[in-house]
Every structure is written in structure tokens, then in C-alpha cells.
Write an enzyme that holds these catalytic residues in place. Structure first.
Site, PDB file in Angstrom:
ATOM      1  N   LEU A 151       6.603   5.567   4.852  1.00 28.55           N
ATOM      2  CA  LEU A 151       7.094   4.820   6.354  1.00 28.55           C
ATOM      3  C   LEU A 151       8.276   4.013   6.116  1.00 28.55           C
ATOM      4  CD1 LEU A 151       3.671   4.071   7.761  1.00 28.55           C
ATOM      5  CD2 LEU A 151       5.558   5.230   8.999  1.00 28.55           C
ATOM      6  N   ALA A 211       0.790  -1.322   0.027  1.00 30.16           N
ATOM      7  CA  ALA A 211       0.056  -0.148  -0.004  1.00 30.16           C
ATOM      8  C   ALA A 211       0.692   1.250   0.037  1.00 30.16           C
ATOM      9  CB  ALA A 211      -0.882   0.113   1.191  1.00 30.16           C
ATOM     10  N   PHE A 212       0.393   2.428  -0.429  1.00 29.14           N
ATOM     11  CA  PHE A 212       0.980   3.546  -0.590  1.00 29.14           C
ATOM     12  C   PHE A 212       1.675   4.194   0.601  1.00 29.14           C
ATOM     13  CE2 PHE A 212      -0.257   7.854   0.521  1.00 29.14           C
ATOM     14  CZ  PHE A 212      -1.115   7.654   1.476  1.00 29.14           C
ATOM     15  N   LYS A 213       1.315   3.669   1.927  1.00 30.43           N
ATOM     16  CA  LYS A 213       2.106   4.380   3.052  1.00 30.43           C
ATOM     17  C   LYS A 213       3.554   3.788   2.965  1.00 30.43           C
ATOM     18  CE  LYS A 213      -2.143   5.219   5.316  1.00 30.43           C
ATOM     19  NZ  LYS A 213      -3.212   4.660   4.266  1.00 30.43           N
ATOM     20  N   ASP A 214       3.819   2.704   2.289  1.00 27.31           N
ATOM     21  CA  ASP A 214       5.292   2.486   2.267  1.00 27.31           C
ATOM     22  C   ASP A 214       6.201   3.583   1.863  1.00 27.31           C
ATOM     23  OD1 ASP A 214       4.968  -0.105   3.419  1.00 27.31           O
ATOM     24  OD2 ASP A 214       4.877  -1.087   1.428  1.00 27.31           O
TER      25      ASP A 214
END
Ligand SMILES: *Cc1c(COP(=O)(O)O)cnc(C)c1O
Length: 492
Positions: free
Chosen positions: A116, A110-113
Site C-alpha cells: 500500500l 504491518a506487511f500491508k505497507d
């Protein structure tokens, strides 16, 4: 470059301090005091670089207390073979005027990688620069995606620990297994008996407990958060908007200087706001289309000027956008009105009455850059099926954006080349995607991964395909009242 608080412009700190502290002491968000500029010549240079090179250059413009070498090293570490494509954030041209920016090739799909995987490097370096001797423990309450992305980012990062709480009954099979099988010596994951709000409230209470903080301090620890109010999470996201623009040129879709639109599936307003910062820097973006599901608070806000959270909460098939209070909107309000007292007033009204109405001048400035739309679950499913028939498999969040962009184009006749920001792998939401394709979904989540691969001929990302075989390390579930004790024991 200094950073100051959206609620008190007299509070000024360095980039390292802004990242190390996360939230300003007055509860406001840190914003940069000026926006660095990129012009056509910069784009000409950036488009020859790979993603790491582009990200290091863009971040460096905001972080003058970090050296170029430091940032290049961070980018090489954050965006390497932990992503399943050397392009990191590939742009896929779908038809003549539309492309998809795939932000889900990282370890949690998911794009949060994108943020993060970078934040631990920025945070640990910031703490060093601020002379912080204690270790930092990241505390997360998650409804799914953020917890796993934070775990992957902080696992085995020296000087850090991370504790993630998720609601026992509030995450999907796949999300749960992603977290409970997490590796790393410095991680702790626990279910709590309750819903996401219970987890969130419990974490907030721990953050607010001064006695507890004093005890942790004695054992050499302090608590911090990894959520998207931290500038260190927003900044890495600016880079992929610039990168997408470069790739639109490289694909021959626009000339350098030509304008494009972005359509972004939006929850907390962090992703789309990073794009808006890129535009402020000079990136030739005509318009941002803010896409929501039936939790359409932002659509109403942009169309009417009134933000009103007093409404029914819907659980949708795009759960990462099921949000009624988009905290990063505060940064946009501040940037567009320039008055900390005005923003403080809106936020006080939001806290007290759950709503606020901004001035006509302010909403006009916002509408100069943003359009908004939303769609239902039914429309989202139809979009997934339709696009799969045309050769592209998308997840429900991306499908919301695709649908909203089509609606925007039909309503306005705007034919500007556009990039749809894709925030998750379709394999992260197998049941909804299979259902959209007319398939039966009555099976455990991990089985559905294989089924979706079979049905579509698209192979599942490795971190998800191998999930079923992994050992569960954290099978505990605790009562809400035990959360603080668990954290205390972990940091002893
Ligand atoms: C977090 C998330 C979003 C929402 O992003 P914001 O920055 O909160 O607006 C959209 N899609 C997916 C898959 C997400 O995980």
C-alpha cells in the site's frame, strides 16, 4: 503484456487498465497472460541491488507500459525513510536453517505497507496512462490493518481522496488511534455503529449505487478500492520473495540455485500467492507452507480438495487471519486449471452453497507446491513465549507460521532451509504478546506499548511509540445509513 479475467479469458486489458479498474467487469480477477522468467543470472544481478532496485526490476517485468525510470522513482518514494530500516524488508537468520522475513518496518507496522506504500504510485500513473481526468476516491471498510495502511499510502497523494470506515466496537485501541489521528488533507475516517460486516456491506452498497456514481461523476470523482484483489497490490509483494531469496544467498545459507521453503501466515491468500508467482517465474522455491489459525478453511481445502466456508467463525489473537473466504485463491485455481469456466463454476457454487470441491487433478497440482497447517491460540501463545526465551520476539501472526512450520518439519522430515514470513510488529498486538509472556494486560492499548518495550528490552517502532501524543482528528461515529451521505459531502 496483457491481463485477462479469471472468469472470462477473452477480456484482455493493459497492465495500467487492470490496475486502474481493479476488478474485471465480470467480477473475476485480472491475471497476467504470461509469467516473466528469472534465472540464476538475474538472481546474481539482483542480489547486488538494494530493495528498491530489486523491486523496480521485478515489477518492470510485469508492467511493460511503465518505463524503468518511472518504476525506479516509485520505488524510491514508496520504500524510503517511511521505513525504519534502510533494508526495507530485512531477513533475520534465526537458526541454522530458518530465517524470518520482516515485512513490518513500514509506517503502519504491518506487511500491508509493502503493497500500500506502492499502490498509490501505480494507481495514479495507471489512471494518467488511461486518460482518466477525474479524481479517484478510495473507499475502504476495514477490520484494522488495511484501513490504516491505505490511509498512510494515499494521504496527500494528488488527485486522490480516501475514506475509511471502521466498526466502532471491532478494532483494538491502538488500531483505532492509528486511524483517528491520521494526517493529510485528502483523508476522512469514520466509525460506524455496527460490526465489520456492517461496514463492509455499507461500502459494497455504495459501490453498487449507480445514481450515486453518476452524481460523483458530475463533480469529477469516481470510486475505487484498495483491497488485495487489485493486481497493483499483489505485484509489489512478489518482489520481497525474490529479495528474501537473494538475502538467503548473501547470508551464505544457500547457493544460487538452491531451493528454499516459505511459510506464510495466511488470510485472504494474497501474500502467499505473490510468493507462488515468484516460484512460477523461476525462483527456486520447493514448497509453500500455508499457515492458518483456528479459522482453518485453507488447511482443510489443501488437505481434502473441498473448500467449505460453512463453519463457525473464530475471533483469534491473530485477527488479520480471521477470514472464511480467501478471495485470492481464485487466481491460484485459475492458474492451476487454466479454465475460466471451471473457475466460474467453483465460484458460483461458493456463492450459492458456501462450498466447492475441485477436481483431483487440480488439487494434486496445488499440493505439488503447497502444504498447509493450523494452530490454536494456546499454541500461538506458547510459541511466542518459547521464541522470546530463545531471543526473538514475534507477533501472533508470525508465531502461527512459526508453529505450523515446526509441525510441517516434524511430520515430513523436510530439512529444506526455510523463510517464515513475518507480517506484523509484535507491538501492534501488545496485549496478546504480553499475555503470552505471562504479563497482566489490563490497561489502555497505548500504555501496553511502553510495557511491552520494558518487559522485553525491545524498543517499540516509532509510529506506535508516539501514538499516544497525537491529536485525534476524526472522532465521529455514524449510522450505517449515513455512510453514502458522508462520502457525497466529502467529494462535493
Ligand atoms: C493481512 C494480514 C495477513 C493475511 O495476509 P493475506 O494476504 O490476506 O493472506 C496476515 N498477517 C497480518 C498481520 C496481516 O495484516
Amino acid at each position: 503484456m496483457k491481463y485477462f479475467s479469471t472468469r472470462d479469458a477473452s477480456v484482455r486489458v493493459s497492465a495500467a487498465e487492470a490496475i486502474a479498474t481493479g476488478l474485471a467487469p465480470d467480477g473475476g480477477l485480472f491475471v497476467p497472460e504470461s509469467i516473466p522468467h528469472i534465472g540464476a543470472q538475474d538472481i546474481e544481478e539482483l542480489r547486488l541491488l538494494d530493495y528498491r532496485g530489486r523491486a523496480a526490476r521485478i515489477m518492470g517485468m510485469y508492467l511493460d507500459d511503465f518505463t524503468g525510470d518511472e518504476l525506479e522513482l516509485f520505488c524510491r518514494r514508496a520504500y524510503s525513510d517511511n521505513f525504519d530500516t534502510p533494508e526495507t524488508a530485512p531477513l533475520r537468520i534465526i537458526d541454522g536453517g530458518t530465517a524470518v522475513l520482516e515485512l513490518w518496518h513500514g509506517p503502519t507496522c504491518a506487511f500491508k505497507d509493502m503493497a500500500l506504500q506502492m499502490l498509490p504510485h501505480l494507481l495514479t500513473a495507471s489512471l494518467r496512462k488511461c486518460g482518466e481526468k477525474r479524481g479517484v476516491c478510495i473507499l475502504v471498510a476495514t477490520s484494522g490493518d488495511t484501513g490504516k495502511a491505505a490511509l498512510e499510502g494515499f494521504a496527500d497523494v494528488e488527485g486522490t481522496r480516501i475514506v475509511v470506515f471502521y466498526p466502532r466496537d471491532g478494532v483494538s485501541d491502538v488500531q483505532k488511534l492509528q486511524m483517528t489521528t491520521q494526517t493529510g488533507e485528502n483523508v476522512l475516517v469514520s466509525a460506524i455503529a455496527g460490526n465489520f460486516d456492517d461496514a463492509q456491506t455499507g461500502v459494497k452498497r455504495i459501490f453498487g449505487d449507480r445514481d450515486f456514481a453518476a452524481r460523483l461523476d458530475e463533480s469529477g470523482w469516481f470510486l475505487s478500492s484498495a483491497n488485495s484483489i487489485n493486481w497493483g497490490r499483489l505485484l509489489p509483494q512478489i518482489a520481497y520473495y525474490v529479495s528474501a531469496y537473494c538475502d538467503m544467498i548473501n547470508a551464505g545459507k544457500i547457493a544460487n540455485g538452491g531451493r528454499i521453503n516459505f511459510c506464510v501466515p495466511t488470510g485472504n491468500f494474497g501474500n502467499i500467492l505473490a510468493g507462488w508467482y515468484a516460484k512460477q517465474m523461476g525462483l527456486p522455491v520447493a514448497r509453500f507452507v500455508c499457515a492458518s489459525n483456528s479459522n482453518n478453511v485453507l488447511t482443510d481445502f489443501i488437505n481434502t480438495g473441498t473448500y467449505d466456508r460453512n463453519r463457525q467463525f473464530h475471533c483469534t489473537i491473530s485477527p488479520s487471519m480471521d477470514i472464511l473466504v480467501s478471495s485470492n485463491l481464485e487466481r491460484l485455481l485459475y492458474a492451476c486449471c487454466g479454465s475460466d469456466s471451471e473457475v466460474a463454476g467453483y465460484m458460483a457454487s461458493l456463492a450459492k452453497e458456501g462450498r466447492y470441491t475441485v477436481s483431483d487433478g487440480l488439487i494434486d497440482r496445488i499440493r505439488a507446491d503447497f502444504s498447509a497447517g493450523f494452530c490454536s491460540d494456546g499454541e500461538t501463545r506458547a510459541e511466542i513465549a518459547d521464541m522470546f526465551a530463545k531471543g526473538y520476539l514475534m507477533d501472533p501472526h508470525t508465531a502461527v507460521a512459526w508453529k505450523v512450520l515446526r509441525g510441517y518439519r516434524a511430520a515430513t522430515g523436510d530439512t529444506t532451509p526455510s523463510v517464515v514470513v513475518s507480517t506484523a510488529s509484535p507491538f501492534k498486538f501488545c496485549d496478546s504478546v504480553l499475555a503470552a509472556l505471562g504479563e497482566d494486560t489490563g490497561a489502555p492499548g497505548t500504555e501496553l506499548i511502553g510495557r511491552l518495550a520494558e518487559r522485553t528490552g525491545v524498543s517499540a517502532p516509532k509510529p506506535l511509540a508516539t501514538l499516544a501524543g497525537r491529536a485525534v482528528r476524526f472522532d465521529g461515529c455514524i449510522d450505517r445509513s449515513d455512510m453514502e451521505r458522508l462520502v457525497g459531502d466529502f467529494l462535493r
